[in-house]
Design an enzyme around this catalytic site. Structure first.
Site, PDB file in Angstrom:
ATOM      1  N   ARG A  93      95.453  33.031  12.620  1.00 29.79           N
ATOM      2  CA  ARG A  93      96.015  32.664  14.012  1.00 29.79           C
ATOM      3  C   ARG A  93      95.466  31.186  13.928  1.00 29.79           C
ATOM      4  O   ARG A  93      94.506  30.921  13.772  1.00 29.79           O
ATOM      5  CB  ARG A  93      95.418  33.569  15.067  1.00 29.79           C
ATOM      6  CG  ARG A  93      95.986  33.070  16.359  1.00 29.79           C
ATOM      7  CD  ARG A  93      95.210  33.897  17.522  1.00 29.79           C
ATOM      8  NE  ARG A  93      95.259  33.687  18.797  1.00 29.79           N
ATOM      9  CZ  ARG A  93      94.541  34.041  19.851  1.00 29.79           C
ATOM     10  NH1 ARG A  93      93.642  35.230  19.585  1.00 29.79           N
ATOM     11  NH2 ARG A  93      94.785  33.631  21.104  1.00 29.79           N
ATOM     12  N   GLY A 131      92.386  41.611   9.580  1.00 27.89           N
ATOM     13  CA  GLY A 131      93.187  40.824   9.588  1.00 27.89           C
ATOM     14  C   GLY A 131      94.085  40.854  10.957  1.00 27.89           C
ATOM     15  O   GLY A 131      94.480  42.181  10.879  1.00 27.89           O
ATOM     16  N   ASP A 160      84.398  41.902  19.228  1.00 32.85           N
ATOM     17  CA  ASP A 160      84.640  41.842  20.497  1.00 32.85           C
ATOM     18  C   ASP A 160      83.205  42.856  21.199  1.00 32.85           C
ATOM     19  O   ASP A 160      82.597  42.182  22.206  1.00 32.85           O
ATOM     20  CB  ASP A 160      85.752  42.658  21.037  1.00 32.85           C
ATOM     21  CG  ASP A 160      86.953  41.998  20.404  1.00 32.85           C
ATOM     22  OD1 ASP A 160      87.094  40.925  20.685  1.00 32.85           O
ATOM     23  OD2 ASP A 160      87.599  42.890  19.552  1.00 32.85           O
ATOM     24  N   HIS A 188      92.385  44.656  19.945  1.00 31.27           N
ATOM     25  CA  HIS A 188      91.893  43.421  19.789  1.00 31.27           C
ATOM     26  C   HIS A 188      92.705  42.183  20.078  1.00 31.27           C
ATOM     27  O   HIS A 188      93.221  41.600  19.254  1.00 31.27           O
ATOM     28  CB  HIS A 188      91.291  43.448  18.235  1.00 31.27           C
ATOM     29  CG  HIS A 188      90.771  42.077  18.004  1.00 31.27           C
ATOM     30  ND1 HIS A 188      89.672  41.837  18.577  1.00 31.27           N
ATOM     31  CD2 HIS A 188      91.219  40.982  17.021  1.00 31.27           C
ATOM     32  CE1 HIS A 188      89.211  40.422  17.844  1.00 31.27           C
ATOM     33  NE2 HIS A 188      89.943  40.017  17.086  1.00 31.27           N
TER      34      HIS A 188
END
Length: 333
Positions: A93, A131, A160, A188
């Site tokens: 990302r 991923g 997280d 997520h």
């Protein structure tokens, strides 16, 4: 009597997260200080030169548990007879990207890897998908590996959880080990629900529930949730690259607890196949609080959800259902 060696594959092995991950695996931080292992390092052909350097460094670490390294661009060789998989390799990302932009490119990667797992890995393999979009990638990977139990596929929301735990530790002025049972529900993504209502803080010799602190109620529902949800984007904005060191540490935490088990009433968050617990959609990979024994996870039951929490779970569940439909459509193209 020495333990039988295990085989562990890491995909995207020439990448940033793997660079932090591989040392922890080879040193014994995940599978135990007496567990010898072979590392299979899988990446795309263009990365083989970089991977060669990674193999040199692993050799130069002179780690007693590491019996051998198999660098390869061939999924058949990478997944052959493996006991545990860290599926890290994915299109990363980048700043300004939405998760949906990632989905179409990455789903096809995880379809191929699911097929390779199905054909070549042990049927007992534990598969951790790192991923992104991790939940939906794990679902697709499982779908294309029908001979491996769905319970053996998990998506990482431990990063997280670690972020949430760190925020609470800082807020209450305690060490990280003095915070337990914070929960990550759902995806997520920015719809995840970091839930501190059941978290317990140990301070000055006593234990207290975070939810009992009236002074922190507004912070818990606003700033705390927002900070955890957006932490990945904040790291990208600052580093100009996505989380790597913290992601690798979280992957190790996740697999260690899955492999060796959780202790007492201390539960952890894992993205696992939903059975509809807490009125979540079935047959998606949803992050729940779990306990682990003998390498088998069970969802913690009986936690009371308030109206705010119910709304948050519905929101993230809806996003996961939408991702699932998009991913299945991509796979059929």
């Amino acid at each position: 009597m020495p333990l039988e060696p295990i085989r562990v594959v890491v995909t995207g092995a020439a990448g940033q997260i793997a660079y932090s991950l591989l040392y922890q695996l080879a040193k014994g931080d995940v599978f135990g200080p007496d567990q010898p292992l072979y590392l299979h390092l899988l990446d795309i052909p263009v990365m083989m030169g970089v991977l060669e350097g990674v193999v040199m460094e692993l050799m130069d670490c002179a780690l007693p548990l590491l019996l051998g390294v198999v660098p390869t661009a061939d999924p058949a060789e990478g997944f052959k007879d493996i006991d545990a998989a860290f599926l890290v390799g994915a299109m990363p990302r980048k700043e300004g990207m939405e998760r949906k932009d990632l989905l179409a490119a990455n789903v096809k990667i995880f379809k191929v890897q699911g097929q390779a797992l199905d054909q070549h890995a042990k049927k007992t393999v534990k598969v951790l998908v790192v991923g992104n979009p991790a939940n939906t990638n794990a679902l697709i990977c499982s779908k294309y590996a029908p001979s491996i139990p769905r319970e053996n596929f998990s998506a990482m929301t431990r990063l997280d959880q670690n972020r949430a735990q760190a925020q609470l530790a800082a807020r209450f002025g305690v060490g990280i080990d003095n915070v337990r049972n914070v929960i990550i529900w759902g995806n997520h993504s920015s719809t995840q629900y970091p839930d501190a209502r059941f978290a317990v803080v140990t301070k000055d010799g006593g234990e207290s529930r975070v939810a009992d602190s009236a002074a922190d109620a507004a912070w818990l529902q606003d700033q705390f949730i927002s900070t955890v949800q957006k932490r990945g984007a904040a790291v990208i904005a600052a580093r100009k690259m996505s989380s790597a060191m913290s992601a690798a540490k979280a992957a190790c935490d996740h697999m260690r607890d899955w492999w060796l088990g959780t202790t007492g009433d201390k539960y952890v968050s894992m993205g696992v196949i939903s059975d509809g617990s807490y009125n979540t959609p079935k047959d998606i990979i949803f992050s729940f609080p779990v306990l682990v024994k003998d390498k088998q996870w069970t969802i913690v039951q009986g936690l009371e959800l308030d109206a705010f929490s119910v709304q948050k779970l519905q929101q993230t569940g809806q996003e996961l259902n939408e991702e699932k439909e998009e991913a299945l459509a991509v796979c059929q193209d």
